[in-house]
Every structure is written in structure tokens, then in C-alpha cells.
Design an enzyme around this catalytic site. Structure first.
Site, PDB file in Angstrom:
ATOM      1  N   TYR A 184     101.855  49.403  26.257  1.00 34.60           N
ATOM      2  CA  TYR A 184     100.464  49.585  25.835  1.00 34.60           C
ATOM      3  C   TYR A 184      99.973  50.984  26.224  1.00 34.60           C
ATOM      4  O   TYR A 184     100.133  51.416  27.367  1.00 34.60           O
ATOM      5  CB  TYR A 184      99.550  48.501  26.457  1.00 34.60           C
ATOM      6  CG  TYR A 184      98.101  48.841  26.256  1.00 34.60           C
ATOM      7  CD1 TYR A 184      97.530  48.805  24.975  1.00 34.60           C
ATOM      8  CD2 TYR A 184      97.315  49.294  27.300  1.00 34.60           C
ATOM      9  CE1 TYR A 184      96.218  49.192  24.773  1.00 34.60           C
ATOM     10  CE2 TYR A 184      96.002  49.678  27.111  1.00 34.60           C
ATOM     11  CZ  TYR A 184      95.459  49.627  25.840  1.00 34.60           C
ATOM     12  OH  TYR A 184      94.160  50.031  25.638  1.00 34.60           O
ATOM     13  N   LYS A 243      79.049  54.624  22.548  1.00 35.52           N
ATOM     14  CA  LYS A 243      79.640  55.960  22.689  1.00 35.52           C
ATOM     15  C   LYS A 243      80.217  56.481  21.373  1.00 35.52           C
ATOM     16  O   LYS A 243      79.860  57.562  20.897  1.00 35.52           O
ATOM     17  CB  LYS A 243      80.739  55.900  23.759  1.00 35.52           C
ATOM     18  CG  LYS A 243      81.358  57.236  24.105  1.00 35.52           C
ATOM     19  CD  LYS A 243      82.485  57.049  25.121  1.00 35.52           C
ATOM     20  CE  LYS A 243      83.030  58.357  25.617  1.00 35.52           C
ATOM     21  NZ  LYS A 243      84.247  58.185  26.407  1.00 35.52           N
ATOM     22  N   CYS A 278      78.582  50.376  24.716  1.00 37.18           N
ATOM     23  CA  CYS A 278      77.232  50.935  24.887  1.00 37.18           C
ATOM     24  C   CYS A 278      76.876  51.946  23.796  1.00 37.18           C
ATOM     25  O   CYS A 278      75.828  52.577  23.849  1.00 37.18           O
ATOM     26  CB  CYS A 278      77.091  51.581  26.265  1.00 37.18           C
ATOM     27  SG  CYS A 278      77.057  50.378  27.607  1.00 37.18           S
ATOM     28  N   ALA A 334      93.139  46.168  19.620  1.00 38.86           N
ATOM     29  CA  ALA A 334      94.012  46.882  18.666  1.00 38.86           C
ATOM     30  C   ALA A 334      93.488  48.305  18.485  1.00 38.86           C
ATOM     31  O   ALA A 334      92.282  48.539  18.566  1.00 38.86           O
ATOM     32  CB  ALA A 334      94.023  46.142  17.335  1.00 38.86           C
TER      33      ALA A 334
END
Length: 618
Positions: A217, A271, A269, A382
Site C-alpha cells: 500500500y 482540502k 475537511c 482506493a
């Protein structure tokens, strides 16, 4: 060099011999001997070497081609879908403690990771890649070397970072480079990491080296991303500059004026949606370095690409990203659903097939995992990996400027239903750093913590990546600003106010807050002084809503959004105070700023009551 000569075929040895750096050679020789790869490939900055890595990602089955040219898909193990916080440890000398952080005795950690990585690359190919963080040949440049047996990881880094082989040649015998050693470990039949029980991500703060094993990952393996970030934060605090988890964007002001803002927002939030506002320009979406250049704060994007969450991206709300994802530019999709060569993801706004392949293997609607949970079409984490040059709204000049761009304003974005107004400006640097940046919280949703309305403390949105004591980090922030002749203005935003369960703002209102902040940076509009900073005047916002969104902005909406909510603000000060007080080594200035804000609020409450209309303060 003798060792390297023994381990490498001549053509690969020559690539390393061209770099005059004995420290690098020694490091590589030691690790090649330890990892025991069957084959080694050294990447220069040539397009041919990059193409080789791209081809190897397909050849080894870590990526598969999709229908659209230059698009590929990669899958991680079903249980290897996010940053592994429990096994990500900072290796520190015996006796060092860092509040909030997951630390481990350095000697112990190095012994364990070496044991896990001994001979881990037998039968595999090792890729040695050189990159730089920040623009090349600049005061911001930090060189880095990555060792990995994952062509997917190397391919991702080519999309995300500037190549650094020539920079290593130019720099000669320096020790000033970051080092990353990664192995995906043994792979299963789907070419995903198998031995997740031995997954480790160990960050050696003494030697500026990160070791990562038995994981693929990206957040655990792409060395230069959040792993390097821990090392650069430590460096920044040591050297007196800022390494931040922020976007960098250009807001376009009147008469062609360009003003640059950085923004730190915890996840969920706003961004990405702020950095991607269609009529402004993006420079970077995640990591910045900020340095004092002749008394001015100048910033660069550390990266040249985006490793973005794809969940929920749809044509209506995210037109720019949507356009990029449907263009024949080089993109790696990860952990999405694929059917007939096309990628699909949750919340994309179009019909998703009932079957296909995803991170769980062959997938069908209603499929459950071994814990009995229903498996969605794509994983909620994802991703898509793509170069920024694919974005039509990129400010290319700012991205490539070795001197960076001047920071006009810094934005801290929190998430709460009832405390912070939609936008406000700090009184000064100290006030902004403490009551906005160091007090940042985000309300979690029911999905993440099982409890609606829990406020997660996340100063400067950096808590997950901090590698120094929080007190030292805040002290460095305060000092950095004090040394500037021209300080950026500091702002705080909150897009998530609610009343009676309804949002008080619409998604695109943030475009107006950006324009107002841009005008304030240049002193073009006045503001209302409140106990918590400066807020916009109604007339200015009414005009901006008309100009920017062609929308009528009502007085009663303004009053609801910008009223000063004294009880909630006082409760927040208490919460923040109680978090910092027991930590120790926190700058006195923090408590001073919080106390002064508390006094201003109590005084205002005596005069105006608990909830203060902005019109009362004119």
C-alpha cells in the site's frame, strides 16, 4: 566499490560509479548484500529507464493495463489497504519519549527489521531509484534514494517526484540524502504482499533511513511521501524552516494579481476541494516546504504528482479531477473495481457494474469478506496516482520555480458543526499559529469512530506524521514567523457549520472565502474585529457572492454563519488547554494566547450575551 562491482552487471555498476559519493556506495553495497536480490536495476533520469520500470510493473503482474491508453490498475492485499499505524514506528535512542507518537528503541527496531529483511529479495529484482524532494538545484532540494523490489512503487514515484540521478552526480560526496529500503516480501497469486503479520514500517530518525517490509500500500511503501515527511519535519525543526502537510494554490485577485496560499486541513475537511476550485490554480495538493528567503516566507511543492483518494469523485462536484481521470494520461488506479477494462469507484455518480475484479479478487454485488462484512465495489481508500502536469488548472511556473513562491496566506481548515465561523483572520502570527493551527480539530463522522460528533485533535493536520516533540514543533513555528520581515496572514476556515441538522453553507461558498482572504492579504477590504480575530463585512461578502457565484447572499445567512458562539468557543479553549497542559515542554506563548482569547470572549459575553451578532460588533 569493489563490493558493488561484484554484485552488479557492468552496465548497472557504471551508472553508480558515475556518482562520486562513497557514502551512497557503502549504503547500497551493504543492503544489496543483505537483501540478496537476483537482479539489480539502477534508474538514471533517462526516459528509457523509466519505461523499463513501467514495463516491469506489467511484466511482474503488479499492474494490469486498462482500456484507456496509459491507464493501469494495481491491487494491494485485501488487508493491506491503508497506513499501518500500529506497525509504523519511529526508532529513537533509548530513553527518548515523544507524546502522541509510536516510538521504539532504535537498537531493538533495527535488529528486528534487519532480521525480517534478510534475504527477502531472493528471486526478485531490486530497483535503485534516485529522486529529489522539492525542485532540483534549489535551496529547497533534498535528495533521496529508494531501494525497492516493487516496480509498482518505483513507477508511482516516477509519477510523484522529480528524478534525482543527475542531482546526485552534481552533489558529489554528500551525506545529506534520505534513504528508503522497501520490500513487498513474498507475493501471493494476485501479486500482493502475503506475510502481513511481518509488515513493518520503521523510521530511523538518527540515520534518516526508512525500512518498509511485507506491504505494498502506497502510504506504507512510497518512501518519498509520508515516510520522508517524518524525516523532513525533523530536519525542518532542527534547521528552522517548515515542512508541512499543506496544499499550495494560487488565488487570482483583481487585475491579474496572483496570491499564493498554503492550507492544512485534516482529512474530510475540504482540502482537495479547496485546492481544486475550478477558477483558481493548483501548485500542489499535499506537502510543502516553506523557508525564509530574505525575510519572506517562500514555499514549494515537495512533489510533482497526486496520490489522491478516488472515492466520491464525480463529474458534478469535481469537474477537473474527473476530466483528468478520463484522459489518456499516465495514471495508476489502485483498489478500484474493473469491468471490461474500465475502472469504477464508489460515489462516482454513474451506474456501477454488479460484478468485476476488485481488491478482493473476483467481485459480485453482495460479496462478503471472512469477517462477514459486505465488500463495496472499490475500497474507501482506493487511489489514483497521476502527474500534476495532467491538470489544466496547474500553475506550472510556480511548480517549477526553484525559488518557490511567496506565501501570502496560510489557511487552517477545521470541521465542526457549531464553533468556528466559515472564515476568519488571525490578529497576528502568534495568534494564528496557536488559536488556529495548534488548535485544529475535526469532527469525526459516525462511520469512523462509531460516535457522531467526536472532535479529533490534529494540530496543523500533522499529528499522524510528527517525528519531534509537539512542543518543539510549535516552538519552531513561532520562531519561524518571528524571523520574517513580511509575515503571511493566517486564516481559519470551517465549511461544516450546521443548524437544526442543516448545513449553513453550500459546497462552493469556499470560493468566496478564498477571494475574501486574497483581498485581505493586500488590505483591499476592511474587516470586523471580534474576540477571535477578524471576520468579513456583510457588504463585501454580498458583492463577492454576486461576482464569484452570481448568487444573492442574504443578511440572515451571514448573521447565522458569522455569529460569535461564545459557549462553544470557550469549551474549545478548555479542550485544547487540557490536551496541552499535561504534555510538558509546550511554549508558554500557547497558554498565553489561549488565556487572552478566553478573556476577550468573557468580556464580550458580559456586553453582548452568549451569541453575538456580527452587526453588534460594527
Amino acid at each position: 566499490m569493489e563490493k558493488l562491482k561484484r554484485f552488479l552487471p557492468e552496465d548497472q555498476y557504471e551508472k553508480l560509479a558515475a556518482i562520486n559519493n562513497p557514502y551512497l556506495h557503502e549504503f547500497l553495497a551493504e543492503w544489496i548484500e543483505w537483501l540478496k536480490p537476483s537482479k539489480v536495476f539502477v534508474c538514471t533520469d533517462s526516459p528509457e529507464d523509466e519505461e523499463y520500470v513501467r514495463w516491469k510493473a506489467l511484466y511482474y503482474g503488479e499492474e494490469k493495463m486498462l482500456e484507456m491508453p496509459r491507464h493501469t490498475v494495481h491491487y494491494d492485499n485485501y488487508y493491506d489497504q491503508a497506513r499501518d499505524k500500529a506497525n509504523t514506528k519511529l526508532l529513537v535512542p533509548k530513553g527518548v519519549t515523544l507524546p502522541f507518537l509510536n516510538t521504539m528503541d532504535r537498537e531493538e527496531g533495527l535488529k528486528e527489521i534487519r532480521e525480517i529483511m534478510k534475504g527477502i529479495m531472493k528471486g526478485k529484482e531490486l530497483f535503485i531509484c534516485f529522486f529529489v524532494l522539492g525542485p532540483r538545484n534549489s535551496i529547497f532540494t533534498i535528495p533521496a534514494v529508494q531501494l525497492t523490489d516493487s516496480a509498482y512503487v518505483a513507477h508511482s514515484e516516477f509519477l510523484l517526484y522529480r528524478k534525482g540521478y543527475e542531482e546526485f552526480k552534481r552533489l558529489g560526496p554528500t551525506k545529506n540524502f534520505l534513504k528508503f529500503v522497501h520490500s513487498a516480501g513474498e507475493l501471493d497469486e494476485r501479486k500482493t504482499s502475503k506475510n502481513l503479520d511481518k509488515r513493518r514500517i520503521y523510521i530511523d530518525l538518527v540515520d534518516e533511513t526508512v525500512y518498509s517490509a511485507n506491504t505494498q500500500y502506497g502510504g506504507n511503501t512510497i518512501g518519498l511521501k509520508k515516510l520522508a515527511f517524518r524525516l523532513t519535519i525533523q530536519r525542518a525543526v532542527r534547521e528552522g524552516w517548515l515542512s508541512e502537510h499543506m496544499f499550495l494554490m494560487r488565488v487570482n485577485g483583481p487585475n491579474g494579481r496572483k496570491t499564493y496560499f498554503t492550507g492544512a486541513y485534516p482529512s474530510m475537511c475540504g482540502k482537495t476541494s479547496t485546492a481544486m476550485i475550478p477558477w483558481e490554480n493548483i501548485v500542489g495538493d499535499d506537502l510543502v516546504f516553506i523557508k525564509n528567503v530574505d525575510g519572506t516566507a517562500r514555499a514549494v511543492n515537495v512533489e510533482i504528482g497526486v496520490f489522491g483518494i478516488i472515492e466520491g469523485i464525480n463529474e458534478k462536484d469535481d469537474p477537473i479531477i474527473w476530466q483528468v481521470l478520463h484522459s489518456p494520461v499516465e495514471i495508476i488506479f489502485s483498489n478500484v473495481l474493473v469491468k471490461d477494462g474500465k475502472p469504477y469507484w464508489n460515489g462516482m455518480g454513474i451506474e456501477i457494474p454488479d460484478e468485476g475484479e476488485n481488491h478482493s479478487g473476483k467481485w459480485w454485488r453482495g460479496k462478503r469478506d471472512k469477517e462477514g462484512n459486505e465488500i463495496p465495489p472499490s475500497h474507501k481508500n482506493a487511489r489514483f496516482t497521476v502527474r500534476l502536469e495532467a491538470f489544466p488548472n496547474l500553475d506550472k511556473e510556480a511548480l517549477e520555480n526553484p525559488c518557490g513562491v511567496e506565501v501570502g496566506g496560510m489557511i487552517f481548515g477545521g470541521r465542526d458543526p457549531d464553533t468556528w465561523p466559515p472564515v476568519r483572520e488571525a490578529f497576528d502570527w502568534e495568534h494564528g499559529v496557536i488559536t488556529m493551527g495548534a488548535s485544529l480539530e475535526s469532527e469525526t463522522t459516525a462511520a469512523t469512530l462509531g460516535k457522531e460528533g467526536v472532535r479529533a485533535f490534529n494540530p496543523m493536520s500533522i499529528l499522524d506524521f510528527l517525528s519531534v516533540h509537539l512542543g518543539d514543533y510549535i516552538r519552531n513555528y513561532l520562531e519561524f514567523g518571528r524571523k520574517l520581515k513580511k509575515k503571511p496572514k493566517i486564516f481559519a476556515v470551517n465549511y461544516f457549520l450546521r443548524e437544526n441538522g442543516k448545513w449553513l453553507n453550500e459546497k462552493l461558498d469556499k470560493a468566496v472565502w478564498l477571494k475574501w482572504m486574497e483581498l485581505r492579504v493586500h488590505g483591499d477590504v476592511e474587516a470586523i474585529e471580534t474576540p477571535i480575530g477578524y471576520i468579513p463585512k456583510y457588504e463585501d461578502l454580498r458583492e463577492l457572492f454576486k461576482q464569484v457565484l452570481n448568487k444573492e447572499y442574504k443578511k440572515e445567512d451571514y448573521e447565522k454563519q458569522f455569529k460569535i458562539r461564545v459557549p462553544e468557543l470557550l469549551a474549545k479553549i478548555d479542550r485544547i488547554w487540557n490536551i496541552y497542559e499535561p504534555i510538558g515542554n509546550i511554549p508558554e506563548e500557547l497558554f498565553k494566547q489561549l488565556e487572552e482569547e478566553r478573556e476577550r470572549l468573557l468580556k464580550a459575553r458580559e456586553k453582548y450575551g452568549d451569541y453575538i451578532s456580527p452587526f453588534s460588533l460594527l
